[in-house]
Scaffold this motif. Sequence first.
Motif, PDB file in Angstrom:
ATOM      1  N   LEU A  74      49.760  -6.689  56.774  1.00 31.33           N
ATOM      2  CA  LEU A  74      50.510  -6.460  57.778  1.00 31.33           C
ATOM      3  C   LEU A  74      49.746  -6.625  59.198  1.00 31.33           C
ATOM      4  O   LEU A  74      50.314  -7.575  60.014  1.00 31.33           O
ATOM      5  CB  LEU A  74      51.020  -4.876  57.985  1.00 31.33           C
ATOM      6  CG  LEU A  74      52.095  -4.710  58.800  1.00 31.33           C
ATOM      7  CD1 LEU A  74      53.230  -5.192  57.892  1.00 31.33           C
ATOM      8  CD2 LEU A  74      52.107  -2.950  58.737  1.00 31.33           C
ATOM      9  N   LEU A  75      48.508  -6.337  59.195  1.00 27.80           N
ATOM     10  CA  LEU A  75      47.566  -6.532  60.580  1.00 27.80           C
ATOM     11  C   LEU A  75      47.220  -8.025  60.692  1.00 27.80           C
ATOM     12  O   LEU A  75      47.065  -8.535  61.446  1.00 27.80           O
ATOM     13  CB  LEU A  75      46.425  -5.785  60.451  1.00 27.80           C
ATOM     14  CG  LEU A  75      46.622  -4.275  60.698  1.00 27.80           C
ATOM     15  CD1 LEU A  75      45.182  -3.617  60.520  1.00 27.80           C
ATOM     16  CD2 LEU A  75      47.224  -4.192  62.013  1.00 27.80           C
ATOM     17  N   GLU A  76      47.004  -8.899  59.265  1.00 27.92           N
ATOM     18  CA  GLU A  76      46.567 -10.049  59.368  1.00 27.92           C
ATOM     19  C   GLU A  76      47.968 -10.975  59.798  1.00 27.92           C
ATOM     20  O   GLU A  76      47.654 -11.645  60.755  1.00 27.92           O
ATOM     21  CB  GLU A  76      46.257 -10.584  58.170  1.00 27.92           C
ATOM     22  CG  GLU A  76      45.584 -11.756  58.001  1.00 27.92           C
ATOM     23  CD  GLU A  76      46.107 -12.925  57.935  1.00 27.92           C
ATOM     24  OE1 GLU A  76      45.520 -14.432  58.060  1.00 27.92           O
ATOM     25  OE2 GLU A  76      47.323 -13.065  57.513  1.00 27.92           O
ATOM     26  N   ARG A  77      48.983 -10.750  59.422  1.00 27.14           N
ATOM     27  CA  ARG A  77      50.278 -11.498  59.887  1.00 27.14           C
ATOM     28  C   ARG A  77      50.520 -11.067  61.407  1.00 27.14           C
ATOM     29  O   ARG A  77      50.734 -11.997  61.913  1.00 27.14           O
ATOM     30  CB  ARG A  77      51.515 -10.903  59.199  1.00 27.14           C
ATOM     31  CG  ARG A  77      51.656 -11.286  57.664  1.00 27.14           C
ATOM     32  CD  ARG A  77      51.866 -12.645  57.739  1.00 27.14           C
ATOM     33  NE  ARG A  77      50.531 -13.679  57.673  1.00 27.14           N
ATOM     34  CZ  ARG A  77      50.867 -15.000  57.424  1.00 27.14           C
ATOM     35  NH1 ARG A  77      52.023 -15.644  57.618  1.00 27.14           N
ATOM     36  NH2 ARG A  77      49.756 -15.789  57.657  1.00 27.14           N
ATOM     37  N   ARG A  82      45.919 -14.432  64.873  1.00 25.49           N
ATOM     38  CA  ARG A  82      46.191 -14.896  66.298  1.00 25.49           C
ATOM     39  C   ARG A  82      44.474 -15.115  66.647  1.00 25.49           C
ATOM     40  O   ARG A  82      44.306 -15.784  67.824  1.00 25.49           O
ATOM     41  CB  ARG A  82      46.460 -14.036  67.331  1.00 25.49           C
ATOM     42  CG  ARG A  82      48.075 -13.717  67.170  1.00 25.49           C
ATOM     43  CD  ARG A  82      48.398 -12.354  67.889  1.00 25.49           C
ATOM     44  NE  ARG A  82      49.791 -11.982  67.337  1.00 25.49           N
ATOM     45  CZ  ARG A  82      50.870 -12.059  68.468  1.00 25.49           C
ATOM     46  NH1 ARG A  82      50.605 -12.581  69.570  1.00 25.49           N
ATOM     47  NH2 ARG A  82      51.856 -11.713  67.911  1.00 25.49           N
ATOM     48  N   LEU A  83      43.627 -14.505  66.236  1.00 20.39           N
ATOM     49  CA  LEU A  83      42.326 -14.439  66.627  1.00 20.39           C
ATOM     50  C   LEU A  83      41.299 -15.251  65.924  1.00 20.39           C
ATOM     51  O   LEU A  83      40.160 -15.320  66.062  1.00 20.39           O
ATOM     52  CB  LEU A  83      41.751 -12.825  66.921  1.00 20.39           C
ATOM     53  CG  LEU A  83      42.452 -12.278  67.756  1.00 20.39           C
ATOM     54  CD1 LEU A  83      41.947 -10.944  67.837  1.00 20.39           C
ATOM     55  CD2 LEU A  83      42.018 -12.667  69.283  1.00 20.39           C
ATOM     56  N   TYR A  84      41.913 -16.018  64.695  1.00 23.33           N
ATOM     57  CA  TYR A  84      40.955 -16.809  63.957  1.00 23.33           C
ATOM     58  C   TYR A  84      40.341 -17.989  64.804  1.00 23.33           C
ATOM     59  O   TYR A  84      38.911 -18.159  64.359  1.00 23.33           O
ATOM     60  CB  TYR A  84      41.767 -17.668  62.872  1.00 23.33           C
ATOM     61  CG  TYR A  84      42.015 -16.750  61.704  1.00 23.33           C
ATOM     62  CD1 TYR A  84      41.131 -15.792  61.267  1.00 23.33           C
ATOM     63  CD2 TYR A  84      43.308 -16.911  61.058  1.00 23.33           C
ATOM     64  CE1 TYR A  84      41.503 -14.912  60.304  1.00 23.33           C
ATOM     65  CE2 TYR A  84      43.577 -15.950  59.865  1.00 23.33           C
ATOM     66  CZ  TYR A  84      42.813 -15.199  59.752  1.00 23.33           C
ATOM     67  OH  TYR A  84      43.089 -14.247  58.461  1.00 23.33           O
ATOM     68  N   ASP A  85      40.694 -18.164  65.651  1.00 17.98           N
ATOM     69  CA  ASP A  85      40.088 -19.343  66.591  1.00 17.98           C
ATOM     70  C   ASP A  85      39.328 -18.895  67.942  1.00 17.98           C
ATOM     71  O   ASP A  85      38.671 -19.549  68.556  1.00 17.98           O
ATOM     72  CB  ASP A  85      41.026 -20.810  67.039  1.00 17.98           C
ATOM     73  CG  ASP A  85      41.642 -21.264  65.871  1.00 17.98           C
ATOM     74  OD1 ASP A  85      40.872 -21.305  64.839  1.00 17.98           O
ATOM     75  OD2 ASP A  85      42.860 -21.608  65.750  1.00 17.98           O
ATOM     76  N   THR A 189      43.524 -13.817  50.665  1.00 10.85           N
ATOM     77  CA  THR A 189      42.296 -13.473  50.604  1.00 10.85           C
ATOM     78  C   THR A 189      41.795 -12.107  51.479  1.00 10.85           C
ATOM     79  O   THR A 189      41.151 -11.261  51.087  1.00 10.85           O
ATOM     80  CB  THR A 189      41.280 -14.486  51.039  1.00 10.85           C
ATOM     81  OG1 THR A 189      41.766 -15.765  50.523  1.00 10.85           O
ATOM     82  CG2 THR A 189      39.920 -14.317  50.939  1.00 10.85           C
ATOM     83  N   PHE A 190      42.609 -12.115  52.590  1.00  8.02           N
ATOM     84  CA  PHE A 190      42.147 -11.100  53.684  1.00  8.02           C
ATOM     85  C   PHE A 190      42.669 -10.016  53.134  1.00  8.02           C
ATOM     86  O   PHE A 190      42.065  -8.798  53.207  1.00  8.02           O
ATOM     87  CB  PHE A 190      43.077 -11.215  54.948  1.00  8.02           C
ATOM     88  CG  PHE A 190      42.689 -10.524  55.979  1.00  8.02           C
ATOM     89  CD1 PHE A 190      41.761 -10.605  56.702  1.00  8.02           C
ATOM     90  CD2 PHE A 190      43.347  -9.107  56.161  1.00  8.02           C
ATOM     91  CE1 PHE A 190      41.038  -9.874  57.638  1.00  8.02           C
ATOM     92  CE2 PHE A 190      43.076  -8.223  57.063  1.00  8.02           C
ATOM     93  CZ  PHE A 190      41.771  -8.609  57.925  1.00  8.02           C
TER      94      PHE A 190
END
Lengths: 282, 329
Positions: A74-77, A82-85, A189-190
Motif C-alpha cells: 500500500l505504502l509503496e504504491r 514517488r521518492l525512488y529518484d 520485493t518491497f
Amino acid sequence: MTILFDGIAYGMVLFVLACGLSVTLGLMNFVNLAHGAFAMAGGYATAILMNRWGWPFVATLPLAFLVPALIGVLLERTLYRRLYDASHLDQVLFTIGLVFMAVAGTDYLMGSRPQLIRLPEWLSGRFEFLGMQIGRYRLFIVVVCGVLTVALQLVLNRTRFGSRLRAAVDDPRVARGLGIPVERVFMITFAAGSGLAGLGGALGAELLGLDPLFPLKFMIYFLIVVTVGGTTGLTGPFVASLILGIADVAGKYFVPDLGAFIIYTVMIVVLVFRPRGLFVRS
Amino acid sequence: MPSKAAVSRLSTLGRWRLAEILFWLAAAASVPLLTEHHLVLTEIAIIALFAVSLDLILGYAGIASLGHTAFFGAGAYAAGLFAIHVTNDPLLGLVAGAAAAAVLGFATSFLVLRGADLTRLMVTLGVALVLGEIANKAGKITGGADGLQGVFMAPILGRFEFDLFGHVGYVYSLVVFFVLFVVARRIVVSPFGLSLLAIRDNPLRARAIGIPVNTRLTAIYTISAAIAGVAGALLAQTAQFVSIDVLAFHRSADALLMLVIGGTGYLYGGIVGAVAFKVLQEILSVWTPQYWTFWIGAILVAIVLIGRQRIGNGVMGIWARLLGKGGAA
C-alpha cells in the motif's frame, strides 16, 4: 558457548529483520529508516492475535508476514515509489516522518506498555546438549531463520524472479527495455522485505522486546547490518548480522558498562575504513 | 587576484537588507512587548541557533547530517560541567561549550569526509549515538539518565542575575544568537562561503579550479559544530540543567525538520523553521499532548511529497511580503 548460541540466534533474528532493508537500501538505493515500523507491525499482529483472540503462536506467524507485506504494498504504491529518484536527504526526511507517525500511532492505538508474548510450552525452557545450555526458543529461531536465509538465497540467485530483480536493480532502464516489469518487481520485493521484517519482529518480540519505540530503538541495528554488510547480495548482511548479534550479546554479558558503545564504534570504524561495507562487489 | 566584479558582488551580498534589519528590530521589540512569553522565546532562540548551525553545513556545504545534536549535546554538557567544576561565569561557559563542540567537530569531520552521502548520514548518526551512550553510561560525571543537576550560573558580566521568569535568560540568549548569526552571515558571504557553495554544487569541479575541498569542509564542519555547541551551552545555562535528551536522535531530526520548513541555504530558514516548529509543537501538544509527534511526522511526509524546494520558495515569498509590511515576525 551458551552466549555464542544466544548471539547466533540474536543475529539470525536481526538478519530476518534487516534483509528486506538490505534489498531496498543496499540494492535499490532507497534509504528506508521506517523499516523498523514494518517489523513492529508484524510483532503487534502476533501480539494482538495471541493475546486478544487466543491464537497459538506459530499460527500467527504467517499473518505477521502478511500484514506488514500488505501495508508495504500500500505504502509503496502510494508514497514510496514517488521518492525512488529523490535525494537521500528527502528519503531520510520522509521515512523519519513515517517513523514518528508509526511510533505515535501505535502508542495511541495500543498504549505505550511493552507487549508480552507468551510462548507455548514446547518452546520455552532450556535443555542441555553437549554441555551447552540451549534455549528451545532460540533453537527454534535459529532453525526458522536458517531455513529462511537459505530460501532467500535460492530465490535471489536461482529463480527467474531473482535474476529479474538483480537486473532491475543493476540497470532499471535496460531491464525495462528487456520487458522486465521493473515496477512490479520492486513492489513485490518491497512487500516481501516488509513482510520478512514483520516476521522478524514477531519472532524477535521475545528477544528484543516490543513497544511503540521499537522502530527508533532498532533503526540503528538494521542500518549497521546493511551498511556494514555491503551490497553483494545477502551473504554480507547475513555475516554482518551474525557478527553484530554475537558482539552485542557477548558485550552486554562481559562488559555491561559499555553497553551499545561497542557496536556503534565498530560501525563507525568499519564505515571509515570500508565506506562501502565489508563485502563489496568487485 | 579577485576581479572587481567578484568583489562588488560579494559586497552586495554582504549588505544588510531592510527586511533583515526590520526582522532583528522586531526580535528586539519582543523583549519589552512579549514579556510573558520569554521562556518559550528563549527556547526558540536556542533551537534557531542550532538550526542555523545545521544550515551552515547542510545548506551551504551540502553535508547531510543525522547526528548534528552530538555537538549541541557536547556543548550543553561541557557548559554544565564547566559551571559545576570550574567557574560558573556564563560567558566563559559559552566559550567552553563552543570549544568542546569544536574539538569534537574537528575530530569527527575526518570521519564524515571519508564517505559519500549515505555513509555520512550513518557516521553522523553513529557519532551522536556513541555520545548519547557515553553520557548515559558515565553516570558519575554526567548524571546519566537523570541528567546533570546543580548547574548554577553567576550573573552575566557580574551584573545581570538570571531570574525565575527567564527575562534575563531571554535577552542573553537573543544577544548571543544575534552575535553568532552575524558571524555566520559574515562567513557565508565571504569568499570562503562562496567556495562552499561551489563545493556543494559540484565537488569535482570545485577541486579542479583549485579549491581545497577537504580543508574547507573540515573548517565549516568545525565552525558549525562550535555554533551548535554554543546553542547547547545556552540551553544548559538558561535551564540550569542538562537532560540526556540533548543527545537524543529526535533533536537532530527536529533540526532537519526546521530547515525543511524554513528552507535551506539562506540562514533565515533556520529561524523561520524554529519559530514555525515551536508554534506547531505548542499547538499540537495542547491539542494532543501525548501524540503530537504523529502530526510532526505527518508534516515531514507531506513536505517531502510536495517537494522541499517548492515549499521553501513559498515560505520565502510569504516571509518577504510579511517583512515588507512592517516586520511582524
